[in-house]
Write a protein that holds these residues in place. Structure first.
Motif, PDB file in Angstrom:
ATOM      1  N   GLN A  80       0.878  -1.228  -0.099  1.00 24.14           N
ATOM      2  CA  GLN A  80      -0.046  -0.041   0.048  1.00 24.14           C
ATOM      3  C   GLN A  80       0.889   1.161  -0.173  1.00 24.14           C
ATOM      4  N   MET A  81       2.070   1.331   0.808  1.00 22.06           N
ATOM      5  CA  MET A  81       2.783   2.270   0.819  1.00 22.06           C
ATOM      6  C   MET A  81       3.429   2.610  -0.751  1.00 22.06           C
ATOM      7  N   LEU A  82       3.781   1.411  -1.403  1.00 23.29           N
ATOM      8  CA  LEU A  82       4.418   1.839  -2.836  1.00 23.29           C
ATOM      9  C   LEU A  82       3.526   2.325  -3.700  1.00 23.29           C
ATOM     10  N   GLU A  83       2.029   2.234  -3.492  1.00 26.54           N
ATOM     11  CA  GLU A  83       1.170   2.842  -4.418  1.00 26.54           C
ATOM     12  C   GLU A  83       1.502   4.457  -4.423  1.00 26.54           C
ATOM     13  N   ARG A  84       2.154   4.967  -3.241  1.00 27.07           N
ATOM     14  CA  ARG A  84       2.212   6.463  -3.355  1.00 27.07           C
ATOM     15  C   ARG A  84       2.972   6.927  -4.411  1.00 27.07           C
ATOM     16  N   GLN A  85       2.772   8.099  -5.212  1.00 30.40           N
ATOM     17  CA  GLN A  85       3.561   8.610  -6.178  1.00 30.40           C
ATOM     18  C   GLN A  85       4.470   9.662  -5.783  1.00 30.40           C
ATOM     19  N   ASP A  86       4.726   9.720  -4.342  1.00 33.63           N
ATOM     20  CA  ASP A  86       5.480  10.795  -3.784  1.00 33.63           C
ATOM     21  C   ASP A  86       6.707  10.193  -3.174  1.00 33.63           C
ATOM     22  N   ILE A  87       7.187   9.030  -3.498  1.00 38.20           N
ATOM     23  CA  ILE A  87       8.247   8.334  -2.969  1.00 38.20           C
ATOM     24  C   ILE A  87       9.226   8.014  -4.082  1.00 38.20           C
ATOM     25  N   ASP A  88      10.751   8.368  -3.931  1.00 39.68           N
ATOM     26  CA  ASP A  88      11.688   8.098  -5.044  1.00 39.68           C
ATOM     27  C   ASP A  88      12.356   6.965  -4.703  1.00 39.68           C
ATOM     28  N   ILE A  89      12.803   6.726  -3.501  1.00 35.13           N
ATOM     29  CA  ILE A  89      13.515   5.539  -3.056  1.00 35.13           C
ATOM     30  C   ILE A  89      13.061   4.903  -1.863  1.00 35.13           C
ATOM     31  N   VAL A  90      13.319   3.839  -1.681  1.00 40.09           N
ATOM     32  CA  VAL A  90      12.650   2.931  -0.661  1.00 40.09           C
ATOM     33  C   VAL A  90      14.013   2.213   0.092  1.00 40.09           C
ATOM     34  N   ILE A  91      13.993   2.105   1.274  1.00 42.66           N
ATOM     35  CA  ILE A  91      15.182   1.429   2.229  1.00 42.66           C
ATOM     36  C   ILE A  91      14.279   0.505   2.823  1.00 42.66           C
ATOM     37  N   ILE A  92      15.356  -0.918   2.612  1.00 44.21           N
ATOM     38  CA  ILE A  92      14.311  -1.899   3.060  1.00 44.21           C
ATOM     39  C   ILE A  92      15.210  -2.755   4.096  1.00 44.21           C
ATOM     40  N   SER A  93      14.716  -2.874   5.357  1.00 42.92           N
ATOM     41  CA  SER A  93      15.491  -3.484   6.358  1.00 42.92           C
ATOM     42  C   SER A  93      14.747  -4.322   7.045  1.00 42.92           C
ATOM     43  N   THR A  94      14.512  -5.430   6.562  1.00 40.87           N
ATOM     44  CA  THR A  94      13.560  -6.605   6.998  1.00 40.87           C
ATOM     45  C   THR A  94      14.239  -7.846   7.195  1.00 40.87           C
ATOM     46  N   PRO A  95      13.491  -8.954   7.792  1.00 38.81           N
ATOM     47  CA  PRO A  95      14.023 -10.245   7.717  1.00 38.81           C
ATOM     48  C   PRO A  95      14.649 -10.604   6.235  1.00 38.81           C
ATOM     49  N   TRP A  96      15.436 -11.557   6.243  1.00 38.85           N
ATOM     50  CA  TRP A  96      16.200 -11.694   4.830  1.00 38.85           C
ATOM     51  C   TRP A  96      15.096 -12.230   3.686  1.00 38.85           C
ATOM     52  N   ALA A  97      14.200 -12.960   4.056  1.00 38.78           N
ATOM     53  CA  ALA A  97      13.091 -13.771   3.105  1.00 38.78           C
ATOM     54  C   ALA A  97      12.483 -12.783   2.366  1.00 38.78           C
ATOM     55  N   TRP A  98      12.394 -11.576   2.904  1.00 38.76           N
ATOM     56  CA  TRP A  98      11.533 -10.611   2.354  1.00 38.76           C
ATOM     57  C   TRP A  98      12.327  -9.460   1.346  1.00 38.76           C
ATOM     58  N   HIS A  99      13.720  -9.775   1.350  1.00 41.78           N
ATOM     59  CA  HIS A  99      14.424  -8.740   0.784  1.00 41.78           C
ATOM     60  C   HIS A  99      14.332  -8.656  -0.822  1.00 41.78           C
ATOM     61  N   ALA A 100      14.199  -9.829  -1.135  1.00 43.22           N
ATOM     62  CA  ALA A 100      14.063  -9.900  -2.714  1.00 43.22           C
ATOM     63  C   ALA A 100      12.644  -9.520  -3.110  1.00 43.22           C
ATOM     64  N   PRO A 101      11.496  -9.978  -2.611  1.00 41.68           N
ATOM     65  CA  PRO A 101      10.339  -9.724  -3.008  1.00 41.68           C
ATOM     66  C   PRO A 101       9.936  -8.120  -2.658  1.00 41.68           C
ATOM     67  N   MET A 102      10.408  -7.783  -1.732  1.00 47.45           N
ATOM     68  CA  MET A 102      10.029  -6.227  -1.624  1.00 47.45           C
ATOM     69  C   MET A 102      11.141  -5.270  -2.440  1.00 47.45           C
ATOM     70  N   ALA A 103      12.226  -5.979  -2.906  1.00 49.52           N
ATOM     71  CA  ALA A 103      12.897  -5.062  -3.814  1.00 49.52           C
ATOM     72  C   ALA A 103      12.399  -4.981  -5.441  1.00 49.52           C
ATOM     73  N   ILE A 104      11.859  -6.214  -5.587  1.00 50.07           N
ATOM     74  CA  ILE A 104      11.289  -6.324  -6.828  1.00 50.07           C
ATOM     75  C   ILE A 104       9.927  -5.696  -7.010  1.00 50.07           C
ATOM     76  N   ASP A 105       9.067  -5.512  -5.809  1.00 52.36           N
ATOM     77  CA  ASP A 105       7.691  -4.872  -5.792  1.00 52.36           C
ATOM     78  C   ASP A 105       8.019  -3.163  -5.740  1.00 52.36           C
TER      79      ASP A 105
END
Length: 251
Positions: free
Chosen positions: A118-143
């Motif tokens: 839902q956060m990624l649907e925003r149009q006012d974000i340029d970059i996202v910093i991801i610091s979550t458990p390892w299994a989520w890294h690739a899916p979140m980066a791709i999304d």
């Protein structure tokens, strides 16, 4: 570099590298040495258009992510727009820190493991910093890249070779950066030695050695929450160096 072909590179490098590194990091025991069909223009040398203000979103602010929030709040030319975490306690802690330091309170997202989408649907974000458990890294980066934003991900960037190729394909198709934030590359000691190497202090380097030695048993006991609640499981399942880039990166 303009003529660089990732498939030619893989032919020469994947067999040796995959056997040594992937076996200790991947979910499965299989090793893939062939590259999938290229999805778009190579992102080697990709330079994003200059931004007067970099608008930032965070996914995960429990420990490392909270530190990123604090540091980013003091960097001129950045604006923290939104923060997402499944744990409301750390989410509010990060928001309160920003308010206490005079930064506008960002939008907060929580409630489920998919709240970040839902956060990624925003149009006012340029970059996202991801610091979550390892299994989520690739899916979140791709999304993140699929939502037209640059993804900056904590170590490790992915857990399998297949996930790595998905990240490469997504970056090429979207022309967005997907960067693993290997912090050890940028430590004062490492940058000092790099500067010395470039100035020829050591002469011609022919050999490099790397290791990762870090006492983390205290962290493994955090079974209810924090890093130990998920990282302990990886140490129980895998026998090897689960953080190889901390040593290999600087070398």
């Amino acid at each position: 570099m303009k003529q660089f072909n990732r498939r030619d590179f893989l032919k020469a490098a994947s067999v040796a590298a995959a056997a040594g590194v992937v076996s200790g990091c991947a979910h499965s025991g299989s090793v893939h040495t062939s590259a999938p069909m290229q999805q778009g223009r190579s992102v080697i040398g990709l330079v994003a258009p200059k931004m007067d203000v970099v608008r930032v979103g965070f996914i995960g602010v429990g420990q490392r992510g909270y530190g990123h929030v604090k540091r980013m709040s003091h960097i001129e030319g950045t604006q923290i727009v939104a923060i997402c975490d499944t744990h409301t306690g750390v989410l509010e802690r990060a928001a309160n820190y920003l308010v206490d330091t005079g930064v506008a309170k960002p939008a907060l997202y929580s409630g489920s493991e998919r709240a970040y989408q839902q956060m990624l649907e925003r149009q006012d974000i340029d970059i996202v910093i991801i610091s979550t458990p390892w299994a989520w890294h690739a899916p979140m980066a791709i999304d993140t890249m699929n939502s037209a934003k640059h993804a900056f991900v904590e170590v490790p960037l992915a857990l399998t070779v297949d996930e790595m190729w998905q990240i490469v394909d997504t970056a090429e198709r979207t022309q967005k950066n997907g960067m693993m934030m290997e912090n050890v590359n940028y430590g004062r000691d490492e940058l000092m030695v790099l500067n010395m190497v470039r100035q020829g202090v050591f002469g011609e380097l022919l050999y490099g050695e790397a290791a990762y030695i870090h006492e983390l048993r205290w962290q493994m006991k955090e079974l209810e929450h924090k890093t130990g609640s998920w990282r302990t499981q990886w140490h129980a399942r895998r026998d090897g160096n689960l953080y190889p880039t901390h040593g290999l990166g600087p070398v």
